[in-house]
Design an enzyme around this catalytic site. Structure first.
Site, short mmCIF file in Angstrom:
data_model
loop_
_atom_site.label_atom_id
_atom_site.label_comp_id
_atom_site.label_asym_id
_atom_site.label_seq_id
_atom_site.Cartn_x
_atom_site.Cartn_y
_atom_site.Cartn_z
CE LYS A 178 -4.42 6.12 9.73
NZ LYS A 178 -3.55 5.59 10.79
CB THR A 200 0.80 10.57 2.33
OG1 THR A 200 0.85 9.17 2.12
CG2 THR A 200 1.83 11.28 1.49
CD GLU A 260 -3.57 -1.67 3.10
OE1 GLU A 260 -3.63 -0.84 4.02
OE2 GLU A 260 -3.93 -1.41 1.95
CG ASP A 261 -1.67 2.58 6.55
OD1 ASP A 261 -2.10 2.18 5.45
OD2 ASP A 261 -1.85 3.73 6.97
CG ASP A 321 -1.66 1.22 1.48
OD1 ASP A 321 -2.30 1.69 0.51
OD2 ASP A 321 -1.64 1.77 2.60
CG LEU A 322 1.71 5.74 -1.71
CD1 LEU A 322 3.13 5.48 -2.21
CD2 LEU A 322 1.01 6.73 -2.64
CG ASP A 323 -1.71 7.53 0.77
OD1 ASP A 323 -0.82 8.35 0.50
OD2 ASP A 323 -2.71 7.34 0.04
CG ASN A 381 -3.36 12.66 -5.41
OD1 ASN A 381 -3.36 13.43 -6.37
ND2 ASN A 381 -4.30 12.69 -4.48
CE LYS A 406 -5.93 -0.72 -0.78
NZ LYS A 406 -4.74 -0.05 -0.25
CB SER A 429 -2.19 3.05 -3.58
OG SER A 429 -2.71 4.26 -3.10
CB ALA A 430 -7.54 3.61 -2.10
C1 BG6 Z 1 -5.68 5.88 0.51
C2 BG6 Z 1 -5.64 6.68 1.79
O1 BG6 Z 1 -4.41 5.36 0.25
O2 BG6 Z 1 -6.06 6.72 -0.58
C3 BG6 Z 1 -6.97 7.38 2.02
O3 BG6 Z 1 -5.36 5.83 2.88
C4 BG6 Z 1 -7.34 8.21 0.80
O4 BG6 Z 1 -6.87 8.18 3.18
C5 BG6 Z 1 -7.34 7.32 -0.44
O5 BG6 Z 1 -8.61 8.78 0.97
C6 BG6 Z 1 -7.66 8.10 -1.72
O6 BG6 Z 1 -6.61 8.99 -1.98
P1 BG6 Z 1 -6.67 10.19 -3.00
O7 BG6 Z 1 -5.23 10.68 -3.05
O8 BG6 Z 1 -7.10 9.64 -4.32
O9 BG6 Z 1 -7.62 11.18 -2.46
MG MG Z 2 -2.61 3.18 3.70
#
Ligand code: BG6
Ligand code: MG
Length: 218
Positions: A45, A17, A169-170, A9-11, A118, A145, A114-115
């Site tokens: 999250k 982030t 994953e966090d 996962d990224l964030d 960005n 997710k 990642s969701a």
């Molecule tokens: C997930 C984050 O990775 O991405 C969420 O944990 C976030 O907090 C989701 O809402 C969507 O991200 P973005 O950058 O498309 O708004």
């Molecule tokens: Mg995450």
């Protein structure tokens, strides 16, 4: 040679982030007189931008028009983008580079699940984009997710069977997604939150190369 697909996962896993998402949501929520707790934030999250706003509005018993909803999404993301504008490799979480380098040395397939829409931009900013053989993010998936879609697509992109993939994953939603996909789930964070994961570590400093080797050989 033994191979496993390692999907990150990224964030909150690769980069710090999660705190910026929280700041941006919190600021936005205040403008519509909604406040949410830290426990509620855990539920944001791993969850898509649209789903996050739906949850926040539900917590505040607030209904908005479709136009207002879209405008709130844009405001949240614009604010988030200002937080990440000056991001660089300093924001890579501890020992992530060691783990990625070890997996590269061992010639293991590495993916991102990642969701976030960005995600690609952030990976490029911190100089890690080329470390990933496959990137699946919020621009590729239709289901958030805990639906396993994002990880199943990443496994596909790595040419690996789901049962041969390991997910870092966090978020609770992400751990659930990995479990539903039939993958090994590794929680990064607090065991009390991520109790459904197969393994939990506070951060990557606790993950030894020997542990990774055991996962590869399993
Ligand atoms: C997930 C984050 O990775 O991405 C969420 O944990 C976030 O907090 C989701 O809402 C969507 O991200 P973005 O950058 O498309 O708004
Ligand atoms: Mg995450």
């Amino acid at each position: 040679m033994q191979r496993k697909g390692f999907i990150f996962d990224l964030d909150g896993v690769i980069v710090d982030t999660a705190k910026y998402h929280f700041l941006a949501w919190n600021k936005l929520a205040k403008t519509i007189n909604i406040s949410f707790t830290e426990e509620e934030n855990e539920q944001l999250k791993g969850v898509s931008r649209v789903r996050s706003l739906e949850k926040i509005l539900a917590w505040g018993n607030t209904e908005v028009s479709q136009d207002q909803f879209n405008e709130l999404l844009i405001r949240k993301n614009d604010d988030y983008l200002t937080y990440i504008a000056s991001m660089d490799s300093e924001e890579i979480l501890p020992d992530v580079p060691r783990i990625l380098n070890y997996l590269k040395e061992e010639r293991q397939p590495i993916g991102l699940g990642s969701a976030s829409k960005n995600a690609r931009n952030i990976l490029k900013k911190v100089g890690l984009f080329n470390d990933f053989h496959c990137v699946v993010d919020g621009t590729n998936v239709t289901k958030a997710k805990p639906d396993p879609e994002v990880f199943l697509m990443a496994a596909d992109g790595l040419n690996m069977a789901a049962a041969d993939c390991i997910v870092f994953e966090d978020s609770l939603a992400g751990v659930e997604a990995a479990n539903i996909a039939g993958m090994v789930s590794i929680g990064i964070g607090e065991a009390s939150v991520l109790h459904e994961a197969n393994f939990v570590f506070t951060d990557f400093r606790q993950i030894t190369n020997q542990f990774l080797q055991q996962l590869i050989k399993k």
